[in-house]
Design an enzyme around this catalytic site. Structure first.
Site, mmCIF file in Angstrom:
data_model
loop_
_atom_site.group_PDB
_atom_site.id
_atom_site.type_symbol
_atom_site.label_atom_id
_atom_site.label_comp_id
_atom_site.label_asym_id
_atom_site.label_seq_id
_atom_site.Cartn_x
_atom_site.Cartn_y
_atom_site.Cartn_z
ATOM 1 N N LYS A 208 0.855 -1.185 0.000
ATOM 2 C CA LYS A 208 0.000 0.000 0.000
ATOM 3 C C LYS A 208 0.894 1.238 0.000
ATOM 4 C CE LYS A 208 -4.353 0.980 2.288
ATOM 5 N NZ LYS A 208 -5.059 0.737 3.545
HETATM 6 C C1 E4P Z 1 -8.238 1.889 3.363
HETATM 7 O O1 E4P Z 1 -7.656 0.922 2.958
HETATM 8 C C2 E4P Z 1 -8.113 2.503 4.670
HETATM 9 O O2 E4P Z 1 -7.469 1.598 5.529
HETATM 10 C C3 E4P Z 1 -9.416 2.824 5.313
HETATM 11 O O3 E4P Z 1 -10.518 2.385 4.564
HETATM 12 C C4 E4P Z 1 -9.555 4.178 5.900
HETATM 13 O O4 E4P Z 1 -10.809 4.297 6.512
HETATM 14 P P1 E4P Z 1 -11.187 5.487 7.534
HETATM 15 O O5 E4P Z 1 -11.428 6.709 6.727
HETATM 16 O O6 E4P Z 1 -12.446 4.997 8.198
HETATM 17 O O7 E4P Z 1 -10.026 5.624 8.463
#
Ligand code: E4P
Length: 215
Positions: A84
């Protein structure tokens, strides 16, 4: 549409996997920190033992060479690890290098269609537009998903659209209607997808009537 769980909590991952609905896992530094699990490598190994699918592990470097170096260590952990990478200039450079070497990437923190186009051109395997965080600032997250899916279809980009920052079941349903490839969500939302009051009321009634018959 594939279902991923967005957590670093092993108990939640195991329970969702046992439900037979899980295709992968996304983590991020905040989610890992929340679990207080200091050994990231061991955590990823444990996740990979539970789920046979894409497991996103986020880098913390912000320069392309640092990202590539971290990525090469992370992919040694398991064949299902997807790196990522933040959707910044240095992230794009890193994704270009990693994709040319066959390493799968997930470009995260995507908030515009233009960022998503660049991620696809750099060779990202997944792109993660954050719908909930856009909704939080009075901008439609789902409109962004529709735009990205439309653009990717126009040009046949192979990058998969992974809907992230999902907050409730409607995000999931709309993602499926639009034709997103993946939706990642907290365990709570997966549970909400199963629940319906009429299912619970109907089941209680069936069991109650059955009991009467046998009493
Ligand atoms: C995506 O892969 C992120 O880990 C995640 O969806 C972020 O979500 P949030 O906005 O609820 O922190």
């Amino acid at each position: 549409m594939k279902i991923f769980i967005d957590t670093a909590n092993l108990k939640e991952i195991k329970e969702a996997a046992d439900m037979g609905v899980l295709d992968g896992v996304t983590t991020n530094p905040s989610l890992v920190a929340k679990e207080g699990f200091k050994d990231f490598k061991t955590l990823l190994e444990k996740i990979c033992e539970i789920v046979d699918g894409d497991i996103s592990a986020e880098v913390i470097s912000t320069d392309s060479l640092g990202i590539v170096k971290e990525a090469k260590e992370l992919v040694k952990i398991h064949k299902n690890i997807v790196i990522k990478v933040p959707l910044i200039k240095e992230g794009l450079k890193a994704v270009k290098i990693l994709s040319s070497e066959g390493i799968k990437t997930n470009m995260t923190l995507c908030f515009t269609p233009s960022q998503a186009v660049l991620a696809a051109k750099a060779g990202a395997y997944l792109v993660s537009p954050f719908v909930g965080r856009l909704d939080d600032v009075s901008t439609s997250g789902m409109d962004l998903i529709a735009q990205i899916v439309n653009i990717y279809n126009n040009y046949g980009y192979e990058t998969q659209v992974l809907v992230a920052s999902v907050r409730h079941p409607l995000h999931f349903v709309e993602s499926a209607l639009i034709g997103a490839d993946v939706c990642t969500m907290p365990f709570k939302v997966i549970e909400q997808l199963v629940k319906h009051p009429l299912t619970d009321i109907g089941l209680s009634k069936f069991l109650e009537d059955w009991k009467k018959l046998n009493s």
